[in-house]
Design an enzyme around this catalytic site. Sequence first.
Site, PDB file in Angstrom:
ATOM      1  CB  SER A  22      -0.950   0.131   1.101  1.00  0.00           C
ATOM      2  OG  SER A  22      -1.747  -1.290   0.786  1.00  0.00           O
ATOM      3  N   GLY A  91      -6.859  -3.280  -7.395  1.00  0.00           N
ATOM      4  CA  GLY A  91      -7.817  -2.525  -7.235  1.00  0.00           C
ATOM      5  C   GLY A  91      -7.127  -1.177  -6.901  1.00  0.00           C
ATOM      6  NE  ARG A 119     -10.816  -5.579  -6.523  1.00  0.00           N
ATOM      7  CZ  ARG A 119      -9.818  -5.582  -5.955  1.00  0.00           C
ATOM      8  NH1 ARG A 119      -8.662  -5.928  -6.160  1.00  0.00           N
ATOM      9  NH2 ARG A 119     -10.653  -5.144  -4.468  1.00  0.00           N
ATOM     10  CB  SER A 163     -13.151   0.988   1.098  1.00  0.00           C
ATOM     11  OG  SER A 163     -12.450   0.935  -0.188  1.00  0.00           O
ATOM     12  CD  GLN A 165      -8.265  -0.870  -3.261  1.00  0.00           C
ATOM     13  OE1 GLN A 165      -8.976  -0.530  -3.841  1.00  0.00           O
ATOM     14  NE2 GLN A 165      -6.847  -1.668  -3.119  1.00  0.00           N
ATOM     15  CG  ASP A 316      -5.868  -6.788   2.210  1.00  0.00           C
ATOM     16  OD1 ASP A 316      -6.953  -7.184   2.120  1.00  0.00           O
ATOM     17  OD2 ASP A 316      -5.014  -6.063   2.026  1.00  0.00           O
ATOM     18  NE  ARG A 347      -8.327 -12.238  -0.840  1.00  0.00           N
ATOM     19  CZ  ARG A 347      -7.637 -11.036  -0.567  1.00  0.00           C
ATOM     20  NH1 ARG A 347      -7.726 -10.286  -0.223  1.00  0.00           N
ATOM     21  NH2 ARG A 347      -6.538 -10.950  -2.462  1.00  0.00           N
TER      22      ARG A 347
HETATM   23  C1  S3P Z   1      -5.748  -0.770   0.095  1.00  0.00           C
HETATM   24  C2  S3P Z   1      -6.899  -1.082   0.671  1.00  0.00           C
HETATM   25  C3  S3P Z   1      -7.259  -2.360   1.259  1.00  0.00           C
HETATM   26  C4  S3P Z   1      -6.900  -3.215   1.075  1.00  0.00           C
HETATM   27  C5  S3P Z   1      -6.690  -3.364  -0.213  1.00  0.00           C
HETATM   28  C6  S3P Z   1      -4.985  -2.193  -0.492  1.00  0.00           C
HETATM   29  C7  S3P Z   1      -4.755   0.198  -0.058  1.00  0.00           C
HETATM   30  O1  S3P Z   1      -9.124  -2.492   0.863  1.00  0.00           O
HETATM   31  O2  S3P Z   1      -7.780  -4.459   0.970  1.00  0.00           O
HETATM   32  O3  S3P Z   1      -5.563  -4.773  -0.153  1.00  0.00           O
HETATM   33  O4  S3P Z   1      -3.369   0.141  -0.219  1.00  0.00           O
HETATM   34  O5  S3P Z   1      -5.176   1.557  -0.100  1.00  0.00           O
HETATM   35  P1  S3P Z   1      -9.597  -0.605   0.775  1.00  0.00           P
HETATM   36  O6  S3P Z   1     -10.110  -0.069  -0.149  1.00  0.00           O
HETATM   37  O7  S3P Z   1     -11.265  -2.281   0.856  1.00  0.00           O
HETATM   38  O8  S3P Z   1      -9.919  -0.319   2.222  1.00  0.00           O
END
Ligand code: S3P
Length: 429
Positions: A22, A91, A119, A163, A165, A316, A347
Amino acid sequence: MPTLHVSPGRIQGRLQPPGDKSISHRAVLLGALAEGRTVARNFLRAQDTERTVACVQALGVAVEADGDTVRVYGRREWRAPERVLDAGNSGTTIRLLCGLLSGQPLEAVLDGDSSLRRRPMDRVAIPLRRMGAEVEAREGRFPPVRVRGARLQGVRHELPVASAQVKSAILLAGLYADGATAVVEPAASRDHTERLLRAMGVDVRVRPLAGGAVAVEVTGPAQPAPVEVAVPGDFSSAAFFVAAAAAQPGAELVVEHVGLNPTRTGLLEVLREMGACVEVEDLREVAGEPVGTLVVRGRRLRGVEVAGQRVPRLIDEVPALVVAAAVAEGHTVVRDAGELRVKESDRIRSVVRALRAVGVEAEELPDGLVVRGGRLPGGAVESEGDHRIAMAFAVAGLLSEGGVAVEGAECAAVSFPEFDRWLRTLAKG
Ligand code: S3P
Protein backbone atom coordinates in the site's frame (compact mmCIF):
# COMPACT_ATOMS: atom_id res chain seq x y z
CA MET A 1 0.30 -23.15 -13.76
CA PRO A 2 3.03 -24.37 -11.43
CA THR A 3 2.01 -26.24 -8.32
CA LEU A 4 3.67 -25.55 -4.99
CA HIS A 5 3.93 -28.64 -2.77
CA VAL A 6 4.33 -27.84 0.92
CA SER A 7 5.08 -30.60 3.42
CA PRO A 8 4.40 -30.37 7.15
CA GLY A 9 7.20 -28.46 8.88
CA ARG A 10 7.97 -26.36 11.91
CA ILE A 11 8.30 -22.59 11.44
CA GLN A 12 11.51 -21.23 12.84
CA GLY A 13 13.73 -18.28 11.99
CA ARG A 14 13.79 -14.59 11.14
CA LEU A 15 11.71 -13.03 8.37
CA GLN A 16 12.44 -9.73 6.66
CA PRO A 17 9.17 -9.07 4.82
CA PRO A 18 9.20 -7.16 1.51
CA GLY A 19 8.25 -3.48 1.40
CA ASP A 20 4.64 -2.57 2.13
CA LYS A 21 2.47 -2.73 -0.97
CA SER A 22 0.00 0.00 0.00
CA ILE A 23 2.77 2.45 0.91
CA SER A 24 4.84 1.60 -2.19
CA HIS A 25 1.87 2.38 -4.48
CA ARG A 26 1.28 5.67 -2.69
CA ALA A 27 4.94 6.73 -2.79
CA VAL A 28 4.88 6.46 -6.60
CA LEU A 29 1.42 7.96 -7.12
CA LEU A 30 1.93 10.94 -4.82
CA GLY A 31 5.55 11.31 -5.90
CA ALA A 32 4.28 11.55 -9.49
CA LEU A 33 2.33 14.67 -8.56
CA ALA A 34 4.99 16.34 -6.39
CA GLU A 35 7.26 18.53 -8.49
CA GLY A 36 10.82 17.28 -8.00
CA ARG A 37 12.38 14.00 -6.90
CA THR A 38 10.64 11.62 -4.51
CA VAL A 39 12.72 8.67 -3.32
CA ALA A 40 11.25 5.44 -1.92
CA ARG A 41 13.63 2.95 -0.30
CA ASN A 42 12.70 -0.66 0.43
CA PHE A 43 10.08 -0.20 -2.29
CA LEU A 44 8.09 -3.37 -3.04
CA ARG A 45 9.21 -4.72 -6.41
CA ALA A 46 6.19 -6.89 -7.26
CA GLN A 47 3.64 -7.19 -10.07
CA ASP A 48 1.09 -4.82 -8.50
CA THR A 49 3.51 -2.01 -7.77
CA GLU A 50 5.23 -2.42 -11.15
CA ARG A 51 1.82 -1.71 -12.71
CA THR A 52 1.63 1.57 -10.79
CA VAL A 53 5.12 2.52 -11.98
CA ALA A 54 4.26 1.67 -15.61
CA CYS A 55 1.02 3.69 -15.42
CA VAL A 56 2.68 6.88 -14.15
CA GLN A 57 5.44 6.48 -16.76
CA ALA A 58 2.75 6.29 -19.45
CA LEU A 59 1.47 9.60 -18.03
CA GLY A 60 4.82 11.26 -18.70
CA VAL A 61 6.39 10.89 -15.25
CA ALA A 62 10.00 9.65 -15.15
CA VAL A 63 10.68 6.80 -12.71
CA GLU A 64 14.08 5.17 -12.10
CA ALA A 65 14.38 1.90 -10.23
CA ASP A 66 17.64 0.70 -8.76
CA GLY A 67 17.00 -2.50 -6.83
CA ASP A 68 14.46 -1.61 -4.19
CA THR A 69 15.15 2.13 -4.40
CA VAL A 70 12.77 3.98 -6.68
CA ARG A 71 13.08 7.61 -7.74
CA VAL A 72 10.04 9.42 -9.09
CA TYR A 73 10.40 12.77 -10.91
CA GLY A 74 6.97 14.22 -10.33
CA ARG A 75 5.16 16.93 -12.26
CA ARG A 76 1.99 18.84 -11.55
CA GLU A 77 0.59 18.23 -15.03
CA TRP A 78 0.72 14.84 -16.62
CA ARG A 79 0.72 13.93 -20.31
CA ALA A 80 -2.22 12.20 -22.02
CA PRO A 81 -1.33 8.49 -22.31
CA GLU A 82 -1.03 6.95 -25.77
CA ARG A 83 -2.47 3.64 -24.64
CA VAL A 84 -4.90 2.18 -22.15
CA LEU A 85 -3.39 2.25 -18.64
CA ASP A 86 -3.11 -1.35 -17.45
CA ALA A 87 -3.55 -1.75 -13.70
CA GLY A 88 -3.18 -5.54 -13.96
CA ASN A 89 -4.53 -7.17 -10.79
CA SER A 90 -4.25 -4.03 -8.68
CA GLY A 91 -7.32 -2.36 -7.17
CA THR A 92 -5.16 0.24 -5.46
CA THR A 93 -3.60 1.30 -8.78
CA ILE A 94 -6.87 1.72 -10.65
CA ARG A 95 -8.86 3.39 -7.86
CA LEU A 96 -6.19 5.84 -6.68
CA LEU A 97 -5.38 6.74 -10.28
CA CYS A 98 -9.05 7.46 -10.98
CA GLY A 99 -8.87 10.06 -8.21
CA LEU A 100 -5.61 11.57 -9.41
CA LEU A 101 -6.67 11.67 -13.05
CA SER A 102 -9.90 13.46 -12.17
CA GLY A 103 -8.01 16.72 -11.77
CA GLN A 104 -5.62 16.36 -14.72
CA PRO A 105 -6.28 18.17 -18.03
CA LEU A 106 -6.46 14.95 -20.03
CA GLU A 107 -8.45 11.83 -20.75
CA ALA A 108 -7.31 8.30 -19.92
CA VAL A 109 -8.72 4.79 -19.96
CA LEU A 110 -7.81 2.37 -17.16
CA ASP A 111 -8.21 -1.37 -17.38
CA GLY A 112 -6.97 -4.53 -15.70
CA ASP A 113 -6.92 -8.32 -15.73
CA SER A 114 -9.97 -10.60 -15.56
CA SER A 115 -10.07 -10.36 -11.74
CA LEU A 116 -9.89 -6.55 -11.69
CA ARG A 117 -12.56 -6.40 -14.40
CA ARG A 118 -14.99 -7.97 -11.92
CA ARG A 119 -14.34 -5.42 -9.16
CA PRO A 120 -16.68 -2.47 -8.55
CA MET A 121 -15.52 0.99 -9.64
CA ASP A 122 -18.82 2.85 -9.15
CA ARG A 123 -17.73 3.46 -5.55
CA VAL A 124 -15.05 5.82 -6.90
CA ALA A 125 -16.87 6.95 -10.06
CA ILE A 126 -19.87 8.36 -8.18
CA PRO A 127 -17.99 10.70 -5.80
CA LEU A 128 -15.51 11.77 -8.49
CA ARG A 129 -18.41 12.72 -10.76
CA ARG A 130 -19.92 14.70 -7.90
CA MET A 131 -16.63 16.61 -7.78
CA GLY A 132 -16.91 17.46 -11.49
CA ALA A 133 -14.87 14.78 -13.32
CA GLU A 134 -16.26 12.72 -16.18
CA VAL A 135 -15.96 9.07 -15.20
CA GLU A 136 -17.53 6.23 -17.16
CA ALA A 137 -17.28 2.54 -16.38
CA ARG A 138 -18.38 -0.58 -18.25
CA GLU A 139 -22.01 -1.32 -17.28
CA GLY A 140 -21.68 1.74 -15.05
CA ARG A 141 -19.56 -0.28 -12.66
CA PHE A 142 -16.59 -2.26 -13.92
CA PRO A 143 -13.26 -1.61 -15.67
CA PRO A 144 -12.38 -0.40 -18.19
CA VAL A 145 -12.93 3.07 -16.73
CA ARG A 146 -12.61 6.26 -18.76
CA VAL A 147 -11.68 9.39 -16.80
CA ARG A 148 -11.69 12.89 -18.22
CA GLY A 149 -10.28 15.41 -15.80
CA ALA A 150 -11.97 18.72 -15.04
CA ARG A 151 -11.92 21.60 -12.65
CA LEU A 152 -13.08 20.01 -9.41
CA GLN A 153 -15.17 21.15 -6.48
CA GLY A 154 -14.70 19.88 -2.93
CA VAL A 155 -17.43 17.57 -1.60
CA ARG A 156 -18.36 15.76 1.58
CA HIS A 157 -18.84 12.09 0.79
CA GLU A 158 -20.07 9.37 3.15
CA LEU A 159 -18.86 5.86 2.45
CA PRO A 160 -21.34 3.08 3.24
CA VAL A 161 -18.41 0.68 3.85
CA ALA A 162 -14.89 1.57 5.02
CA SER A 163 -12.48 1.52 2.08
CA ALA A 164 -8.98 2.98 1.98
CA GLN A 165 -8.91 2.89 -1.78
CA VAL A 166 -12.12 4.87 -2.16
CA LYS A 167 -11.21 7.28 0.64
CA SER A 168 -7.81 7.84 -0.98
CA ALA A 169 -9.23 8.38 -4.47
CA ILE A 170 -11.53 11.11 -3.16
CA LEU A 171 -8.87 12.79 -1.02
CA LEU A 172 -6.39 12.78 -3.92
CA ALA A 173 -8.99 14.39 -6.18
CA GLY A 174 -9.51 16.84 -3.33
CA LEU A 175 -5.92 18.06 -3.79
CA TYR A 176 -7.00 19.70 -7.07
CA ALA A 177 -10.47 20.80 -5.93
CA ASP A 178 -11.60 24.20 -4.80
CA GLY A 179 -12.45 24.12 -1.11
CA ALA A 180 -12.69 21.32 1.41
CA THR A 181 -13.14 17.65 0.50
CA ALA A 182 -14.25 15.40 3.35
CA VAL A 183 -14.64 11.63 3.41
CA VAL A 184 -16.66 10.03 6.19
CA GLU A 185 -16.04 6.35 6.91
CA PRO A 186 -18.15 4.17 9.24
CA ALA A 187 -14.89 2.71 10.64
CA ALA A 188 -11.26 3.65 10.12
CA SER A 189 -9.56 2.02 7.13
CA ARG A 190 -5.78 2.12 6.59
CA ASP A 191 -4.48 5.67 6.74
CA HIS A 192 -1.29 5.52 4.66
CA THR A 193 -2.50 8.18 2.23
CA GLU A 194 -3.14 10.60 5.08
CA ARG A 195 0.27 9.93 6.65
CA LEU A 196 2.16 10.30 3.39
CA LEU A 197 0.29 13.47 2.43
CA ARG A 198 1.27 14.97 5.80
CA ALA A 199 4.89 13.96 5.26
CA MET A 200 4.63 15.82 1.93
CA GLY A 201 3.43 18.96 3.65
CA VAL A 202 -0.32 18.71 2.98
CA ASP A 203 -2.67 19.52 5.84
CA VAL A 204 -4.94 16.50 6.48
CA ARG A 205 -7.51 16.78 9.24
CA VAL A 206 -9.00 13.71 10.94
CA ARG A 207 -12.04 13.94 13.21
CA PRO A 208 -13.48 11.02 15.19
CA LEU A 209 -17.29 10.93 14.96
CA ALA A 210 -19.94 9.07 16.95
CA GLY A 211 -19.91 5.27 16.87
CA GLY A 212 -16.34 4.86 15.64
CA ALA A 213 -16.90 6.73 12.36
CA VAL A 214 -14.16 9.08 11.15
CA ALA A 215 -14.08 12.14 8.90
CA VAL A 216 -10.91 12.91 6.93
CA GLU A 217 -10.57 16.27 5.22
CA VAL A 218 -8.19 18.11 2.89
CA THR A 219 -8.51 21.60 1.45
CA GLY A 220 -7.60 22.22 -2.17
CA PRO A 221 -5.86 23.25 -4.18
CA ALA A 222 -2.89 21.73 -2.37
CA GLN A 223 0.41 20.67 -3.85
CA PRO A 224 2.38 17.85 -2.17
CA ALA A 225 6.14 18.38 -1.90
CA PRO A 226 8.65 15.66 -2.83
CA VAL A 227 9.75 13.41 0.01
CA GLU A 228 12.08 10.55 0.95
CA VAL A 229 10.10 7.52 2.09
CA ALA A 230 11.52 4.52 3.96
CA VAL A 231 8.91 1.86 3.22
CA PRO A 232 8.34 -0.50 6.19
CA GLY A 233 8.01 -4.27 5.72
CA ASP A 234 4.53 -5.37 4.66
CA PHE A 235 2.50 -6.59 7.64
CA SER A 236 0.06 -8.33 5.28
CA SER A 237 2.87 -10.36 3.67
CA ALA A 238 4.34 -11.24 7.06
CA ALA A 239 0.85 -12.22 8.28
CA PHE A 240 0.90 -15.63 6.57
CA PHE A 241 3.94 -16.68 8.58
CA VAL A 242 2.83 -14.86 11.75
CA ALA A 243 -0.59 -16.55 11.85
CA ALA A 244 0.82 -19.99 11.05
CA ALA A 245 3.65 -19.68 13.60
CA ALA A 246 1.27 -18.41 16.29
CA ALA A 247 -0.91 -21.51 15.81
CA GLN A 248 1.91 -24.07 15.72
CA PRO A 249 3.16 -25.30 19.12
CA GLY A 250 6.96 -25.15 19.10
CA ALA A 251 7.22 -22.56 16.30
CA GLU A 252 9.44 -19.52 16.84
CA LEU A 253 9.38 -16.63 14.43
CA VAL A 254 10.91 -13.15 14.52
CA VAL A 255 9.68 -10.62 11.96
CA GLU A 256 12.06 -7.71 11.48
CA HIS A 257 11.31 -4.13 10.44
CA VAL A 258 7.61 -4.69 9.85
CA GLY A 259 4.99 -1.96 9.53
CA LEU A 260 2.75 -1.87 12.62
CA ASN A 261 0.31 0.85 11.66
CA PRO A 262 -2.67 0.26 13.97
CA THR A 263 -5.08 0.47 11.01
CA ARG A 264 -3.43 -2.72 9.72
CA THR A 265 -2.68 -4.87 12.78
CA GLY A 266 -6.13 -6.15 13.81
CA LEU A 267 -4.82 -9.68 13.21
CA LEU A 268 -2.45 -9.39 16.18
CA GLU A 269 -5.31 -8.54 18.54
CA VAL A 270 -7.37 -11.45 17.27
CA LEU A 271 -4.47 -13.91 17.52
CA ARG A 272 -3.89 -12.81 21.12
CA GLU A 273 -7.58 -13.38 21.89
CA MET A 274 -7.09 -16.86 20.48
CA GLY A 275 -4.33 -17.37 23.05
CA ALA A 276 -1.31 -16.53 20.89
CA CYS A 277 2.00 -15.31 22.20
CA VAL A 278 2.99 -12.37 19.97
CA GLU A 279 5.21 -9.61 21.29
CA VAL A 280 6.17 -6.30 19.76
CA GLU A 281 9.72 -5.08 20.31
CA ASP A 282 11.62 -1.98 19.29
CA LEU A 283 8.50 -0.04 18.24
CA ARG A 284 9.49 3.22 16.54
CA GLU A 285 8.28 5.63 13.90
CA VAL A 286 9.97 5.74 10.48
CA ALA A 287 8.86 8.38 7.97
CA GLY A 288 5.51 8.79 9.73
CA GLU A 289 4.71 5.06 9.97
CA PRO A 290 5.06 2.81 13.06
CA VAL A 291 7.62 0.02 12.57
CA GLY A 292 8.87 -2.71 14.89
CA THR A 293 9.88 -6.31 15.44
CA LEU A 294 7.41 -9.12 16.10
CA VAL A 295 8.31 -12.14 18.19
CA VAL A 296 5.91 -15.07 17.82
CA ARG A 297 5.97 -18.26 19.88
CA GLY A 298 3.60 -20.97 18.74
CA ARG A 299 0.81 -22.31 20.94
CA ARG A 300 -2.38 -24.30 20.56
CA LEU A 301 -5.01 -21.61 19.89
CA ARG A 302 -8.76 -21.51 20.44
CA GLY A 303 -11.49 -20.26 18.10
CA VAL A 304 -12.68 -16.66 18.17
CA GLU A 305 -15.42 -14.34 16.87
CA VAL A 306 -14.35 -11.46 14.65
CA ALA A 307 -16.82 -8.73 13.67
CA GLY A 308 -17.50 -5.01 13.65
CA GLN A 309 -15.11 -2.13 13.41
CA ARG A 310 -11.95 -4.17 13.67
CA VAL A 311 -12.75 -5.95 10.39
CA PRO A 312 -11.27 -3.22 8.13
CA ARG A 313 -8.08 -3.45 10.20
CA LEU A 314 -7.59 -7.11 9.26
CA ILE A 315 -9.47 -7.40 5.98
CA ASP A 316 -6.47 -8.66 3.97
CA GLU A 317 -5.46 -11.05 6.76
CA VAL A 318 -8.64 -13.16 6.80
CA PRO A 319 -7.08 -15.89 4.59
CA ALA A 320 -4.12 -16.13 7.02
CA LEU A 321 -6.44 -16.04 10.04
CA VAL A 322 -8.63 -18.91 8.84
CA VAL A 323 -5.58 -21.12 8.46
CA ALA A 324 -4.70 -20.51 12.12
CA ALA A 325 -8.38 -21.09 12.96
CA ALA A 326 -8.31 -24.44 11.16
CA VAL A 327 -5.85 -25.88 13.67
CA ALA A 328 -7.33 -24.02 16.67
CA GLU A 329 -9.73 -25.64 19.11
CA GLY A 330 -13.40 -24.81 18.47
CA HIS A 331 -15.20 -22.59 16.01
CA THR A 332 -14.04 -19.32 14.53
CA VAL A 333 -16.67 -16.97 13.12
CA VAL A 334 -15.97 -13.96 10.90
CA ARG A 335 -18.82 -11.49 10.23
CA ASP A 336 -19.28 -7.96 8.84
CA ALA A 337 -16.72 -8.84 6.17
CA GLY A 338 -18.89 -8.69 3.03
CA GLU A 339 -16.08 -6.66 1.38
CA LEU A 340 -14.18 -9.91 1.04
CA ARG A 341 -16.54 -10.81 -1.79
CA VAL A 342 -15.10 -8.04 -3.98
CA LYS A 343 -11.38 -8.57 -3.42
CA GLU A 344 -8.98 -10.25 -5.90
CA SER A 345 -11.42 -13.18 -5.72
CA ASP A 346 -14.67 -13.65 -3.80
CA ARG A 347 -12.57 -14.47 -0.74
CA ILE A 348 -15.47 -15.81 1.32
CA ARG A 349 -16.11 -18.42 -1.36
CA SER A 350 -12.50 -19.12 -2.22
CA VAL A 351 -11.37 -19.43 1.41
CA VAL A 352 -14.23 -21.79 2.31
CA ARG A 353 -13.61 -23.85 -0.80
CA ALA A 354 -9.88 -24.07 -0.02
CA LEU A 355 -10.50 -25.00 3.63
CA ARG A 356 -12.76 -27.86 2.54
CA ALA A 357 -10.18 -28.96 -0.01
CA VAL A 358 -7.67 -29.45 2.81
CA GLY A 359 -10.17 -31.37 4.93
CA VAL A 360 -11.39 -28.57 7.22
CA GLU A 361 -15.09 -28.06 7.86
CA ALA A 362 -16.15 -24.53 6.96
CA GLU A 363 -19.21 -22.72 5.72
CA GLU A 364 -20.04 -19.43 4.09
CA LEU A 365 -22.12 -16.71 5.69
CA PRO A 366 -23.41 -13.84 3.56
CA ASP A 367 -20.85 -11.51 5.16
CA GLY A 368 -18.28 -13.92 6.53
CA LEU A 369 -17.61 -17.54 7.37
CA VAL A 370 -17.42 -20.22 10.03
CA VAL A 371 -14.40 -22.48 10.47
CA ARG A 372 -14.68 -25.63 12.59
CA GLY A 373 -11.17 -25.94 13.90
CA GLY A 374 -9.26 -28.92 15.20
CA ARG A 375 -7.41 -30.70 12.40
CA LEU A 376 -5.89 -29.81 9.07
CA PRO A 377 -5.49 -33.07 7.13
CA GLY A 378 -4.16 -31.56 3.85
CA GLY A 379 -4.95 -31.85 0.15
CA ALA A 380 -4.85 -29.86 -3.09
CA VAL A 381 -6.03 -26.24 -3.36
CA GLU A 382 -6.59 -24.01 -6.40
CA SER A 383 -5.41 -20.41 -5.85
CA GLU A 384 -8.10 -19.02 -8.20
CA GLY A 385 -5.45 -16.48 -9.21
CA ASP A 386 -5.67 -14.80 -5.78
CA HIS A 387 -2.23 -14.17 -4.24
CA ARG A 388 -3.48 -14.21 -0.67
CA ILE A 389 -5.30 -17.55 -1.11
CA ALA A 390 -2.13 -19.04 -2.60
CA MET A 391 0.09 -17.89 0.28
CA ALA A 392 -2.37 -18.70 3.07
CA PHE A 393 -2.80 -22.27 1.88
CA ALA A 394 0.91 -22.73 1.24
CA VAL A 395 1.59 -22.02 4.94
CA ALA A 396 -1.39 -24.27 5.73
CA GLY A 397 0.81 -27.04 4.31
CA LEU A 398 3.27 -26.50 7.17
CA LEU A 399 0.46 -26.95 9.73
CA SER A 400 -1.12 -29.90 7.92
CA GLU A 401 -0.89 -33.62 8.59
CA GLY A 402 -0.22 -34.71 5.02
CA GLY A 403 0.95 -31.61 3.11
CA VAL A 404 -0.84 -29.16 0.81
CA ALA A 405 -0.41 -28.65 -2.93
CA VAL A 406 -1.29 -25.14 -4.14
CA GLU A 407 -2.10 -24.95 -7.82
CA GLY A 408 -1.51 -21.61 -9.48
CA ALA A 409 0.84 -20.46 -6.73
CA GLU A 410 2.80 -18.15 -9.05
CA CYS A 411 0.23 -15.40 -8.36
CA ALA A 412 2.06 -14.79 -5.05
CA ALA A 413 4.29 -12.55 -7.21
CA VAL A 414 1.48 -9.97 -7.21
CA SER A 415 2.56 -8.87 -3.72
CA PHE A 416 5.41 -11.14 -2.50
CA PRO A 417 7.72 -12.45 -5.24
CA GLU A 418 10.11 -14.00 -2.71
CA PHE A 419 7.39 -15.88 -0.83
CA ASP A 420 8.53 -19.30 -1.96
CA ARG A 421 12.13 -18.67 -0.89
CA TRP A 422 11.01 -17.50 2.57
CA LEU A 423 8.73 -20.52 2.91
CA ARG A 424 11.71 -22.81 2.33
CA THR A 425 13.96 -20.76 4.63
CA LEU A 426 11.54 -20.70 7.56
CA ALA A 427 10.19 -24.26 7.37
CA LYS A 428 12.21 -26.85 9.27
CA GLY A 429 11.39 -30.38 8.08
C1 S3P B 1 -5.75 -1.16 0.08
C2 S3P B 1 -6.94 -1.08 0.74
C3 S3P B 1 -7.75 -2.24 1.13
C4 S3P B 1 -7.03 -3.56 0.92
C5 S3P B 1 -6.24 -3.59 -0.33
C6 S3P B 1 -5.22 -2.47 -0.37
C7 S3P B 1 -5.01 0.07 -0.18
O1 S3P B 1 -8.95 -2.22 0.40
O2 S3P B 1 -7.95 -4.63 0.95
O3 S3P B 1 -5.56 -4.84 -0.45
O4 S3P B 1 -3.81 0.01 -0.55
O5 S3P B 1 -5.59 1.14 -0.03
P1 S3P B 1 -10.15 -1.23 0.76
O6 S3P B 1 -10.17 -0.15 -0.25
O7 S3P B 1 -11.37 -2.10 0.71
O8 S3P B 1 -9.90 -0.68 2.14
